[in-house]
Enzyme design. Structure first.
Site, short mmCIF file in Angstrom:
data_model
loop_
_atom_site.label_atom_id
_atom_site.label_comp_id
_atom_site.label_asym_id
_atom_site.label_seq_id
_atom_site.Cartn_x
_atom_site.Cartn_y
_atom_site.Cartn_z
N MET A 196 0.82 -1.21 0.00
CA MET A 196 0.00 0.00 0.00
C MET A 196 0.86 1.27 0.00
O MET A 196 0.78 2.10 -0.90
CB MET A 196 -0.93 0.02 1.22
CG MET A 196 -2.07 -0.96 1.19
SD MET A 196 -3.19 -0.62 2.59
CE MET A 196 -4.37 -1.94 2.40
N ALA A 211 -9.16 5.23 -10.46
CA ALA A 211 -9.52 4.72 -9.13
C ALA A 211 -8.47 3.71 -8.67
O ALA A 211 -7.62 3.28 -9.46
CB ALA A 211 -10.90 4.07 -9.15
N GLU A 232 -7.10 -4.99 10.68
CA GLU A 232 -5.67 -4.72 10.81
C GLU A 232 -5.38 -3.90 12.06
O GLU A 232 -4.42 -4.17 12.80
CB GLU A 232 -5.17 -3.97 9.57
CG GLU A 232 -3.69 -3.65 9.62
CD GLU A 232 -3.18 -2.95 8.37
OE1 GLU A 232 -1.98 -2.62 8.33
OE2 GLU A 232 -3.98 -2.70 7.44
N GLU A 271 -2.62 9.93 14.87
CA GLU A 271 -3.30 11.18 14.56
C GLU A 271 -4.49 10.93 13.63
O GLU A 271 -5.57 11.50 13.80
CB GLU A 271 -2.32 12.17 13.92
CG GLU A 271 -1.27 12.73 14.86
CD GLU A 271 -0.19 11.72 15.25
OE1 GLU A 271 0.41 11.87 16.32
OE2 GLU A 271 0.04 10.76 14.47
#
Length: 398
Positions: free
Chosen positions: A132, A187, A249, A374
Site C-alpha cells: 500500500m 480509481a 488490521e 493522529e
C-alpha cells in the site's frame, strides 16, 4: 505475579484456548527465542519458522478448513498475536499474512485465486505481503502513484512501494494500484502480484530502530505484466476494500500492544523482585509498586475493551471507530507502560541483551503504521460529529 491481580479473560478461558496457548508458548520457547539474535543480524527470519508454524496450524487460524485453515474463530488468532507480543517476538510477520492478506483473498478473491494461494499460505510455503504505502504517501492511500495500464488480457504495472512488511521474503503481494490513470474512471484497484513476475524487484531490507528481525523493504515494479485474472475484487473498488479491512488490521495492532504491555510488566515484576538496592529488592520501594500498579490497571482496562472488540470482529460487527479507538488507545498505553518498565530496570534497561530494551525500540512504530494515531483521532472525531458533517455536506451541495 500479574495473574494474581488481573481478572481471568473469559475469551481465552475454554479448554481449546488453553491447549493452544500451551502449544504456542512451547513453540515460542523452543523454536523462536534462541534464534532472535541471528534473525536480527540477518534482518529477517528463516523460511523454516514459517513452515513450522504452518505444520502446527498457527497460520490462517480462522480460515475455513477447505482452504487449509484451522476453521477456528478469530479469538484463537488474537491469542497467538498476544502470546508472540508477550515475548517480544515480531520477526515473523505471521499476523499480516494470516489476519490481513488471507481475509482479503477469502472475502474478495475468486475461487481460482483462493485455491491457488490460500492452501500454501496455511502451510507457510507461500509468504505474503501487502503493498500500500509509497514514498510520497502513507495514510493518504488515494494519493498512490503506482499505475496499472489495461493491455487487454493483462495489466502493465509501474511504480514502487515502501515500508513493506515481509517484503523481502514474500512470494506474493496484494498491491494497490491506480487503474485508468488520468481519466474520469481513475480509481484504486488491487492486484495479486507474484514476486517471480518479470520486472518485480525487491530493495535491500531497511535498517530500522526496532523490529530488527522483521524484514521490511521497498518493492519496485518496472513494466510488470499482471494477468487480468489476478485482479482482486472489482476494478476501481480497491480503496473501498482497503478501508473495510483496515478495522481488522488495526485490531491486530492493538492486540499486539496489550500483549506487549503484559510481557513488559511481567518481566519487570520478575526483575525488580530480584534486583537489590540499599540492601533490599527494589520491588520493596513504594515507587516501584505504584508504577507497576498503574501499569497493571491500564493493562486490565485495555484487555477488557480489546476482548469486546475481538468478539465483535468474530461476529463481523466491529466498527471502524471502535477499531480506531482500540488501536490509538492501546498503542499509547503500550508505549507508556514500556517506558515506565524500562526505567525500573535502570541502566540495564538500555542494554540490547535485555528484552525490555528490544520492547522499547520495537513498540514505537505501532503509533505510526496501520494509520498513524493522529489519523485514528480524525476517524474517531468523524464518528462523533457524523451528523454535523453530513448536514454541512448537504448544505454545500444545495
Amino acid at each position: 505475579m500479574l495473574q494474581n491481580v488481573l481478572l481471568e479473560r473469559e475469551i481465552y478461558a475454554s479448554e481449546e484456548h488453553k491447549m493452544m496457548q500451551k502449544m504456542i508458548r512451547d513453540f515460542i520457547k523452543n523454536e523462536i527465542l534462541d534464534h532472535t539474535e541471528e534473525w536480527e543480524k540477518n534482518g529477517m527470519v528463516s523460511r523454516n519458522i514459517w513452515e513450522r508454524a504452518g505444520e502446527l496450524g498457527l497460520l490462517c487460524i480462522d480460515m475455513p478448513e477447505q482452504y487449509g485453515g484451522s476453521g477456528l474463530d478469530f479469538s484463537f488468532s488474537a491469542l497467538f498475536i498476544e502470546e508472540l507480543a508477550k515475548e517480544g517476538v515480531n520477526g515473523p510477520g505471521f499476523s499480516l499474512h494470516s489476519d490481513i492478506i488471507a481475509p482479503y483473498l477469502l472475502k474478495y478473491g475468486t475461487e481460482a485465486q483462493k485455491q491457488k494461494y490460500l492452501p500454501k499460505m496455511a502451510t507457510g510455503q507461500l509468504i505474503t505481503a501487502l503493498g500500500m504505502t509509497e514514498p510520497n504517501c502513507g495514510s493518504d492511500l488515494q494519493a498512490i502513484k503506482t499505475t496499472a495500464v489495461d493491455k487487454g488480457d493483462h495489466y502493465v504495472v509501474n511504480g514502487q512501494k515502501t515500508f513493506i512488511t515481509n517484503g523481502y521474503m514474500s512470494d506474493m503481494s496484494i498491491v494497490a494500484v491506480k487503474t485508468h490513470h488520468g481519466t474520469e474512471k481513475e480509481a484504486v484497484s488491487l492486484l495479486i502480484m507474484e514476486s517471480a513476475f518479470e520486472g518485480f524487484e525487491k530493495g535491500v531490507p531497511f535498517k530500522k530502530i526496532g523490529m530488527k528481525a522483521q524484514d521490511t523493504c521497498e518493492l519496485f515494479f518496472d513494466n510488470v505484466k499482471v494477468p487480468k485474472e489476478n485482479l482482486l475484487g472489482e476494478e476501481g473498488l480497491g480503496f473501498k476494500i482497503m478501508m473495510t479491512e483496515l478495522a481488522r488490521e488495526r485490531l491486530t495492532v492493538a492486540l499486539t500492544a496489550i500483549g506487549g504491555a503484559e510481557g513488559a510488566i511481567e518481566k519487570t515484576i520478575e526483575y525488580t523482585s530480584t534486583r537489590t538496592a540499599f540492601k533490599q529488592p527494589i520491588a520493596n520501594f513504594q515507587n516501584t509498586q505504584f508504577k507497576l500498579a498503574e501499569c497493571a490497571a491500564q493493562l486490565q482496562v485495555h484487555q477488557a475493551f480489546l476482548d469486546r472488540c475481538t468478539r465483535l470482529l468474530s461476529n463481523h460487527k466491529l466498527t471502524a471507530e471502535s477499531a480506531s479507538i482500540a488501536k490509538y488507545s492501546a498503542t499509547e498505553m503500550h508505549g507508556k507502560v514500556v517506558d515506565e518498565c524500562l526505567q525500573l530496570f535502570g541502566g540495564y534497561g538500555y542494554m540490547w541483551d535485555y528484552p525490555i530494551a528490544r520492547m522499547y525500540a520495537d513498540n514505537r512504530v505501532a503509533r505510526i503504521y496501520a494509520g498513524t494515531n493522529e489519523i485514528m483521532k480524525v476517524l474517531i472525531a468523524r464518528g462523533l460529529f457524523k451528523k454535523l458533517f453530513q448536514e454541512m455536506k448537504a448544505k454545500r451541495n444545495t
